[in-house]
Design an enzyme around this catalytic site. Structure first.
Site, PDB file in Angstrom:
ATOM      1  CE  LYS A   1      -4.386  -1.261   2.042  1.00  0.00           C
ATOM      2  NZ  LYS A   1      -4.281  -2.677   1.685  1.00  0.00           N
TER       3      LYS A   1
ATOM      4  CD  GLU B   1      -5.831   6.407   3.567  1.00  0.00           C
ATOM      5  OE1 GLU B   1      -5.087   5.757   2.856  1.00  0.00           O
ATOM      6  OE2 GLU B   1      -7.074   6.256   3.579  1.00  0.00           O
TER       7      GLU B   1
ATOM      8  CG  PHE C   1     -13.443   8.406   8.379  1.00  0.00           C
ATOM      9  CD1 PHE C   1     -13.509   7.138   7.823  1.00  0.00           C
ATOM     10  CD2 PHE C   1     -14.622   8.990   8.820  1.00  0.00           C
ATOM     11  CE1 PHE C   1     -14.716   6.471   7.723  1.00  0.00           C
ATOM     12  CE2 PHE C   1     -15.836   8.324   8.717  1.00  0.00           C
ATOM     13  CZ  PHE C   1     -15.875   7.059   8.164  1.00  0.00           C
TER      14      PHE C   1
ATOM     15  CG  HIS D   1     -14.863   1.324  -4.509  1.00  0.00           C
ATOM     16  ND1 HIS D   1     -13.907   0.779  -3.702  1.00  0.00           N
ATOM     17  CD2 HIS D   1     -14.563   0.907  -5.755  1.00  0.00           C
ATOM     18  CE1 HIS D   1     -13.077   0.052  -4.426  1.00  0.00           C
ATOM     19  NE2 HIS D   1     -13.469   0.111  -5.674  1.00  0.00           N
TER      20      HIS D   1
ATOM     21  CD  GLU E   1      -6.658  -1.828  -2.986  1.00  0.00           C
ATOM     22  OE1 GLU E   1      -5.679  -2.577  -2.844  1.00  0.00           O
ATOM     23  OE2 GLU E   1      -7.745  -2.029  -2.447  1.00  0.00           O
TER      24      GLU E   1
ATOM     25  CG  ASN F   1      -7.373  -4.201  -7.107  1.00  0.00           C
ATOM     26  OD1 ASN F   1      -6.690  -4.410  -6.107  1.00  0.00           O
ATOM     27  ND2 ASN F   1      -8.570  -3.663  -7.050  1.00  0.00           N
TER      28      ASN F   1
ATOM     29  NE  ARG G   1      -7.060  -8.699  -7.597  1.00  0.00           N
ATOM     30  CZ  ARG G   1      -8.179  -8.060  -7.287  1.00  0.00           C
ATOM     31  NH1 ARG G   1      -9.198  -8.095  -8.125  1.00  0.00           N
ATOM     32  NH2 ARG G   1      -8.307  -7.363  -6.186  1.00  0.00           N
TER      33      ARG G   1
ATOM     34  CB  VAL H   1     -15.361  -9.990  -9.168  1.00  0.00           C
ATOM     35  CG1 VAL H   1     -16.755 -10.606  -9.188  1.00  0.00           C
ATOM     36  CG2 VAL H   1     -14.443 -10.805  -8.280  1.00  0.00           C
TER      37      VAL H   1
ATOM     38  NE  ARG I   1     -18.523  -8.727  -6.726  1.00  0.00           N
ATOM     39  CZ  ARG I   1     -17.272  -8.619  -6.317  1.00  0.00           C
ATOM     40  NH1 ARG I   1     -16.845  -9.390  -5.328  1.00  0.00           N
ATOM     41  NH2 ARG I   1     -16.444  -7.753  -6.856  1.00  0.00           N
TER      42      ARG I   1
END
Lengths: 454, 164
Positions: free
Chosen positions: A117, A199, A201, A207, A287, A289, A291, A294, A337
């Site tokens: 991170k 950090e 808040f 997101h 961050e 990812n 890869r 989903v 999902r």
């Protein structure tokens, strides 16, 4: 290098998803399966199956040596790790290179750059991305000084944490020192890494992430996804593009994601995750990812691209066959999902044998699943059973189609969260678009007592 | 031949305009049932019947989890209360690797004492003693797989006189 045979070191819906694209492209597939998955639908669909080991992930899907042995035994050219498990594992990527195999993912250096991170944050800052105000704690005495700069409330995060683990909120300056001490002790015990950072808040956050595809030189973004509907930091509903976002902010997020990709000379699929600070009208890098994710199908639905095919092409060493100007976005897509969770009983996991699995069918509807009647849902792995993806002309159209599609899903033998999705879709606030990451918790809390959940 | 989502959509397009409400298709590798509901919308259920082709037949012989078939479910014992797992999963005796177990044989417990964790589908579920007494026996080892309903522990409730 032309890939002829690929080992898929994963299970469930993503294994089947990768098999389908490989088959379309004429690439043979070998599924590396644990004993619990030797008779699964992906095993029955792959060209070959090779046994990885006993059911617990540590003895099979997380065992780098077992995956390497399987790859060698199967005579494959490449290893596709899917998501989760070893998908961002530097040791596997390095071992593949040493064995002359292609690891379908970014380079070892890129995995290292975004895997930690603090390291990822450092790269993001170097690439000019905004990050949440905060910083690492060298020692606990630092905390008060840093907290004064950041302002309360703030978050203490474990460097080794993730998925919501290793995070603590501090609202009162009087609690700071004790909470930092506790966080350091817990991080050391839980993750083997006592490092923590502070950090700001963000009280009302969304997101939103940007999908990238890159070949090492050219970096193209494939738009935004909103994944704000989450429970305990696990995503439940994702959509593309992110709704109710200021167009200038969206463009700025695209630019930021591409800037990070270029800074890293990134290769493959990557997702840059951002926290949109609704109150301040801005966004921060969270961050990256490294890869396939989903929620990739919603991006596929609105761009018309096959992301696994793009991933394979880049792994073959080819350049991207399109540039940013060639990417166009059509309509709106939403993904639910469907998990083996009994939401009527506090989301209790529900492994078992499926007696019936009926899925909706029609234009704009896609179901990614390994679930069929007779299939076993083992207790060893995560609870994802299926992804229902619906593509519509616009968001309202997509939601209408999704409600109808959900009503036609029927899974028996194991409990699912389908009723939960139906209730979420009935919520006016969700239908309006742009809910924040705390919305789902409020939705659960505020539901009337005695409704269908009980 | 294998059946993909696009193939199913193609089949659907062909039959959508026909006076057909159900279609059952069976080949050597799969079975597919399509059904049109009263509202004109379609559903599908499929079964992949092809047998997996396992590269090394020797390695792939069905592996039985020793604990799965002969799980020591623990016969009822007089005066002892069973602590059973509500879910199948890996049974952990300690909160994290290397830590001291939640309880040892001889420890006093109450109804709400956490005696272990069962990990099911990546979720950690606390297991409570559910009775007051003394831990008398722990038939499962740390990390062992517990079938649903398996006995994790026996609690001796006689000494305290507490109701089980």
């Amino acid at each position: 290098m032309i890939l002829r045979r690929v080992l898929i070191a994963n299970r469930g819906e993503i294994a089947l998803r990768i098999i389908r694209t490989c088959r379309r492209l004429g690439i043979e597939t070998v599924l590396a399966a644990s004993d619990a998955d030797l008779d699964s639908v992906p095993a029955r669909t792959a060209d070959l199956v090779v046994r990885l080991g006993p059911p617990p992930p540590s003895a099979s899907y997380l065992d780098v040596d077992a995956v390497l042995s399987a790859a060698k035994a199967a005579g494959v050219d490449a290893v596709h790790p899917g998501y989760g498990f070893l998908s961002e594992n530097q040791r596997l990527a390095r071992a593949c290179a040493e064995a002359g195999l292609v690891f379908i993912g970014p380079t070892v250096e890129q995995l290292a750059a975004v895997g930690d991170k603090l390291e990822a944050r450092r790269h993001a800052v170097a690439a000019g991305l905004p990050v949440v105000p905060g910083g690492p704690l060298e020692d606990t005495a630092d905390a008060a000084r840093l907290a004064a700069e950041i302002g309360f409330p703030l978050l203490i995060k474990a460097v080794g944490g993730g998925g919501g683990r290793g995070m603590k909120q501090v609202h009162d300056p009087a609690d700071l020192a004790a909470t930092v001490d506790l966080a350091v002790a817990e991080a050391g015990a839980a993750f083997g890494d006592p490092r923590v950072y502070l950090e700001r808040f963000v009280a009302t956050g969304r997101h939103v992430e940007v999908q990238l595809v890159a070949d090492g030189e050219s970096v193209v973004h494939l738009g935004t996804r909103d994944c704000s509907v989450q429970r305990r930091y696990q995503k439940l509903i994702e959509e593309a593009p992110a709704p109710a976002l200021d167009p200038a902010l969206r463009e700025e997020m695209h630019r930021a994601a591409v800037a990070l990709g270029k800074h890293l000379e990134y290769r493959g699929l990557g997702t840059v995750e951002f926290l949109v600070d609704v109150d301040r009208g801005t966004f921060y890098f969270l961050e990256m990812n490294a890869r396939i994710q989903v929620e990739h199908p919603v991006t596929e639905a609105v761009t018309g691209l096959d992301l696994v095919a793009e991933q394979l092409a880049v792994a073959e060493g080819r350049s991207l066959s399109f540039g940013q100007a060639d990417v166009s976005f059509t309509g709106h897509a939403v993904e639910c999902r469907i998990n083996a969770e009994d939401w009527a009983h506090d989301f209790r996991p529900s492994p078992g044998t499926v007696t019936e699995a009926v899925w909706p069918l029609g234009d704009g509807i896609r179901v990614d699943t390994h679930l069929q009647a007779g299939a076993t849902v083992p207790p060893y792995y995560d609870s994802l059973l299926a992804k229902l993806i619906v593509h519509g002309r616009d968001r309202a159209d997509a939601l209408t189609r999704l409600r109808s599609a959900l009503a036609r899903c029927a899974v028996h033998g194991v409990g699912t969260n389908i009723p939960m999705h139906q209730e979420v879709l009935a919520e006016a606030e969700f239908a309006e678009g742009g809910v924040d990451t705390a919305w789902f918790t409020r939705f659960l809390r505020d539901r009337p007592v005695g409704s269908s959940r009980g | 031949m294998s059946l993909g989502a696009e193939d199913v959509q193609d089949i659907l397009r062909i039959i959508d305009g026909m006076e057909v409400d159900r279609l059952h298709l069976r080949t050597g590798r799969f079975e597919l049932s399509l059904r049109r509901d009263d509202d004109g919308e379609w559903t599908q259920s499929a079964r992949t019947t092809a047998e997996p082709v396992v590269l090394d037949g020797r390695d792939a012989a069905p592996v039985h989890d020793e604990t799965a078939s002969g799980q020591r479910t623990g016969a009822a014992r007089e005066g002892l209360t069973e602590v059973r797992t509500p879910l199948p999963g890996a049974f952990y005796r300690a909160p994290k690797p290397g830590a001291a177990p939640f309880v040892e044989i001889g420890d006093e417990v109450t109804e709400t004492t956490v005696v272990g964790i069962v990990e099911t589908m990546k979720l950690m579920n606390s297991v409570y003693a559910g009775a007051a007494g003394t831990v008398a026996e722990i038939p499962l080892g740390d990390g062992e797989f517990a079938e649903q309903g398996a006995v994790l522990m026996f609690v001796d409730t006689r000494a305290t006189g507490a109701a089980p």
